[in-house]
Design an enzyme around this catalytic site. Structure first.
Site, mmCIF file in Angstrom:
data_model
loop_
_atom_site.group_PDB
_atom_site.id
_atom_site.type_symbol
_atom_site.label_atom_id
_atom_site.label_comp_id
_atom_site.label_asym_id
_atom_site.label_seq_id
_atom_site.Cartn_x
_atom_site.Cartn_y
_atom_site.Cartn_z
ATOM 1 N N ARG A 280 0.794 -1.238 0.000
ATOM 2 C CA ARG A 280 0.000 0.000 0.000
ATOM 3 C C ARG A 280 0.831 1.296 0.000
ATOM 4 N NH1 ARG A 280 -3.252 1.378 3.677
ATOM 5 N NH2 ARG A 280 -4.918 2.066 2.309
ATOM 6 N N CYS A 309 15.216 -4.739 -4.025
ATOM 7 C CA CYS A 309 16.110 -3.850 -4.778
ATOM 8 C C CYS A 309 15.260 -2.904 -5.616
ATOM 9 C CB CYS A 309 17.051 -4.662 -5.643
ATOM 10 S SG CYS A 309 18.131 -5.691 -4.653
ATOM 11 N N TYR A 338 -6.108 -5.069 2.755
ATOM 12 C CA TYR A 338 -5.252 -4.874 1.576
ATOM 13 C C TYR A 338 -3.769 -4.994 1.944
ATOM 14 C CZ TYR A 338 -9.771 -3.204 0.005
ATOM 15 O OH TYR A 338 -11.108 -3.121 -0.270
HETATM 16 C C1 LIG Z 1 -17.653 -2.968 -5.397
HETATM 17 C C2 LIG Z 1 -16.880 -2.835 -4.144
HETATM 18 N N1 LIG Z 1 -17.511 -2.938 -2.963
HETATM 19 C C3 LIG Z 1 -16.850 -2.824 -1.792
HETATM 20 C C4 LIG Z 1 -15.483 -2.579 -1.768
HETATM 21 C C5 LIG Z 1 -14.810 -2.425 -0.451
HETATM 22 O O1 LIG Z 1 -14.161 -1.225 -0.316
HETATM 23 P P1 LIG Z 1 -13.511 -0.836 1.080
HETATM 24 O O2 LIG Z 1 -12.547 -1.904 1.427
HETATM 25 O O3 LIG Z 1 -12.850 0.464 0.842
HETATM 26 O O4 LIG Z 1 -14.639 -0.752 2.054
HETATM 27 C C6 LIG Z 1 -14.789 -2.476 -2.967
HETATM 28 C C7 LIG Z 1 -13.359 -2.172 -2.960
HETATM 29 O O5 LIG Z 1 -12.808 -1.536 -3.785
HETATM 30 C C8 LIG Z 1 -15.498 -2.616 -4.184
HETATM 31 O O6 LIG Z 1 -14.873 -2.515 -5.354
#
Ligand SMILES: Cc1ncc(COP(=O)(O)O)c(C=O)c1O
Length: 385
Positions: A280, A309, A338
């Site tokens: 991230r 690297c 993530y």
């Molecule tokens: C369609 C959809 N719903 C829900 C989410 C969950 O998002 P977040 O983890 O930001 O709550 C995502 C993530 O990109 C998504 O694409």
């Protein structure tokens, strides 16, 4: 974040780099969601963290899943999920996803007009709307902007809904998801208002799905209020939400050990985790709180540099630390979402282990071995397709 002694115990027992999750934090986040959204149905966006231990815990609490890939769908099927428990989403679904989703009776999100013809006959569907809004998050995290690849344009939603009905699909409602790590309720309010503006052309709906995207300190009450207003505009019986990050981010911590220090134009503490474990910071400049798990007087500001690297392989910049000793452990916080799911085998690095604290430590993913990383290549010598 868990107390230092507990984190050190996990690092000692399972080695580093290591992802650890505090199960109680996941429960607490879900309780906050339910307090704000009342009887809304919660579908966890598996992409944030699809470890079976996390999925099982959420499912046991009555949460459904949102899957955006064949692999996530396969995970849902492996857990025995079916019907109303699963939403299939994604802008470029493959025949495999239509087949798998059809097999388990999932609800499909139609992401473009032509998809009305692709989903299995008689399937339950939502139509995803692109509200054409620029929101306050990193460009890579915005999904409802005029230039985003997601959803149906506002002026084509009514036609898409009509086409779905004409094909005999079970049109349940509309879907919107404007991005990730959004903290300001006003962004959601603006998106939901645009959605509500479609009520006169689309007519009454069964479901309104307002997605996820809430930053860990987002104003959930404000977002819920705005969602309820849009729900009322459509006379929708059910409100659905799809949080990913919010449910798991604060539960997770990445533990990494000091390998050494170095001074060039900057002062570095070199650690055994980097972009291959936590992408991230490099991917979208995300910042994570860092806590040293050793005591001592402040020795100044350090950049946390990983072993790759790659010059961009930095987990954090300007972190105040006591003098780092080789083998000391650092805790990188808010890494439950993530994090592990984006870890990679670049440089033939083995993906890290994961452990869950639930009154005791439990290993929930063993550390990969080098042979796990190259197994598919050796298999290719004996398998032809
Ligand atoms: C369609 C959809 N719903 C829900 C989410 C969950 O998002 P977040 O983890 O930001 O709550 C995502 C993530 O990109 C998504 O694409």
């Amino acid at each position: 974040m868990l107390p230092d002694e507990q984190l050190l115990e996990a690092a000692e027992r399972f080695g580093t780099p290591l992802y650890v999750y505090d199960a109680r934090e996941i429960d607490a986040a879900l309780a906050r969601v339910r307090a704000a959204f009342g009887d809304a149905r919660v579908f966890y966006a598996m992409k944030a963290n699809s470890n079976f231990a996390v999925l099982r815990r959420l499912r046991a609490a009555g949460v459904g899943f949102e899957a955006v890939s064949p692999g996530e769908l396969a995970r849902a099927r492996f857990l025995g999920c079916s019907g109303d428990e699963v939403i299939v989403n994604g802008p470029a679904k493959t025949p495999q996803e239509y087949a798998l989703g059809g097999e388990i009776g999932a609800t499909f999100v139609v992401d473009r007009e032509e998809e009305v013809e692709r989903v299995p006959a008689g399937a339950r569907v939502l139509v995803r709307v692109n509200p054409a809004l620029d929101v306050s998050t990193h460009d890579h995290l915005a999904t409802g902007a005029p230039v985003s690849k997601f959803g149906v344009r506002l002026d084509r939603v009514a036609a898409t809904v009509a086409a779905a009905r004409a094909r005999g699909l079970h049109l349940r409602g509309l879907h919107v998801h404007i991005g990730s790590a959004i903290r300001d309720a006003s962004d959601f309010l603006a998106a939901f208002e645009r959605l509500a503006g479609l009520a006169s052309t689309v007519g009454e709906l069964e479901v309104l799905d307002v997605g996820g995207g809430w930053g860990v300190d987002a104003d959930l009450a404000g977002i819920a209020r705005a969602a309820r207003e849009a729900q009322a505009a459509f006379g929708a019986r059910e409100l659905w939400v799809e949080p990913g990050r919010y449910l798991v981010a604060t539960s997770g911590t990445l533990l990494t050990r000091v390998v050494g220090t170095k001074e060039t134009g900057r002062r570095f503490v070199l650690v055994d985790a980097g972009m291959t474990e936590l992408l991230r910071p490099m991917l979208y400049g995300a910042t994570h709180p860092v806590r040293p798990l050793w005591a001592g007087a402040d020795a100044g500001l350090f950049d946390l540099a990983g072993p790759a690297c790659e010059s961009g392989d930095l987990l954090a910049r300007d972190v105040p630390l006591p003098e780092p000793a080789v083998g000391a452990v650092l805790a990188v916080g808010q890494a439950g979402a993530y994090g592990a799911v984006m870890s990679s085998t670049y440089l033939s690095r083995s993906r890290p282990a994961e452990a869950l604290w639930d009154g005791e430590w439990r290993l929930v993913r063993r550390r990969e071995r080098p042979e796990d990383v190259w197994r598919a290549e050796l298999d290719a010598e004996t398998v032809t397709a």
